[in-house]
Design a protein around this motif. Structure first.
Motif, PDB file in Angstrom:
ATOM      1  N   THR A 266      15.014  -4.749  44.041  1.00 34.24           N
ATOM      2  CA  THR A 266      14.883  -4.639  42.361  1.00 34.24           C
ATOM      3  C   THR A 266      16.327  -5.167  41.745  1.00 34.24           C
ATOM      4  OG1 THR A 266      15.815  -2.429  42.429  1.00 34.24           O
ATOM      5  CG2 THR A 266      13.397  -2.428  42.448  1.00 34.24           C
ATOM      6  N   ARG A 267      16.064  -5.371  40.569  1.00 36.02           N
ATOM      7  CA  ARG A 267      17.597  -5.908  39.886  1.00 36.02           C
ATOM      8  C   ARG A 267      18.834  -5.166  40.344  1.00 36.02           C
ATOM      9  NH1 ARG A 267      19.165  -6.359  33.955  1.00 36.02           N
ATOM     10  NH2 ARG A 267      20.696  -8.241  34.206  1.00 36.02           N
TER      11      ARG A 267
ATOM     12  N   GLN B 213      20.532  -1.010  33.038  1.00 40.47           N
ATOM     13  CA  GLN B 213      20.272  -2.238  32.553  1.00 40.47           C
ATOM     14  C   GLN B 213      21.313  -3.100  31.828  1.00 40.47           C
ATOM     15  OE1 GLN B 213      17.543  -4.077  33.554  1.00 40.47           O
ATOM     16  NE2 GLN B 213      17.280  -2.282  34.673  1.00 40.47           N
TER      17      GLN B 213
ATOM     18  N   GLU C 201      25.498  -9.811  35.496  1.00 38.53           N
ATOM     19  CA  GLU C 201      24.245 -10.925  35.828  1.00 38.53           C
ATOM     20  C   GLU C 201      24.908 -12.134  36.553  1.00 38.53           C
ATOM     21  OE1 GLU C 201      20.547 -12.518  36.451  1.00 38.53           O
ATOM     22  OE2 GLU C 201      21.157 -10.586  35.840  1.00 38.53           O
TER      23      GLU C 201
ATOM     24  N   GLU D 245      16.433  -9.131  47.001  1.00 36.06           N
ATOM     25  CA  GLU D 245      16.706  -8.172  45.967  1.00 36.06           C
ATOM     26  C   GLU D 245      15.221  -7.702  45.704  1.00 36.06           C
ATOM     27  OE1 GLU D 245      18.898  -8.543  41.375  1.00 36.06           O
ATOM     28  OE2 GLU D 245      17.584 -10.419  42.251  1.00 36.06           O
TER      29      GLU D 245
ATOM     30  N   ARG E 122      22.146 -13.691  44.799  1.00 32.63           N
ATOM     31  CA  ARG E 122      20.536 -14.154  44.735  1.00 32.63           C
ATOM     32  C   ARG E 122      20.680 -15.305  45.600  1.00 32.63           C
ATOM     33  NH1 ARG E 122      18.980 -12.816  38.566  1.00 32.63           N
ATOM     34  NH2 ARG E 122      18.249 -10.657  39.192  1.00 32.63           N
TER      35      ARG E 122
END
Length: 86
Positions: A29-30, A6, A13, A27, A20
């Motif tokens: 999962t992240r 994470q 990000e 997507e 995205r």
């Protein structure tokens, strides 16, 4: 090399937001993107930095890109756009 955690994904990000926005990617999962039903792009971290594995036609499999610095992130986006256009 382990999949990005994470904290690493937080650092990526802005790049993830750009990915995205590209049509043709989903997507799951992240930070894990699929193209149609195939895994297409995901991230790793290790002491050497942050890396993306992207599936390319030229490699026939995943190609690893260093995305620790902005130049690598720009290269990744250009590769993804080219792959989506093919």
């Amino acid at each position: 090399m382990r999949h990005a955690g994470q904290a690493a994904l937080d650092a990526l990000e802005p790049l993830i937001l750009r990915l995205r926005a590209l049509p043709g990617l989903t997507e799951k999962t992240r930070g894990v993107f699929y193209r149609k039903s195939r895994a297409f792009l995901h991230f790793h971290e290790d002491p050497a930095g942050l890396f993306a594995d992207v599936r390319t036609v030229a490699a026939g499999d995943f190609e690893r890109i260093d995305v620790t610095a902005e130049a690598g992130r720009e290269r990744l986006v250009a590769m993804v756009v080219a792959e989506l256009a093919s």
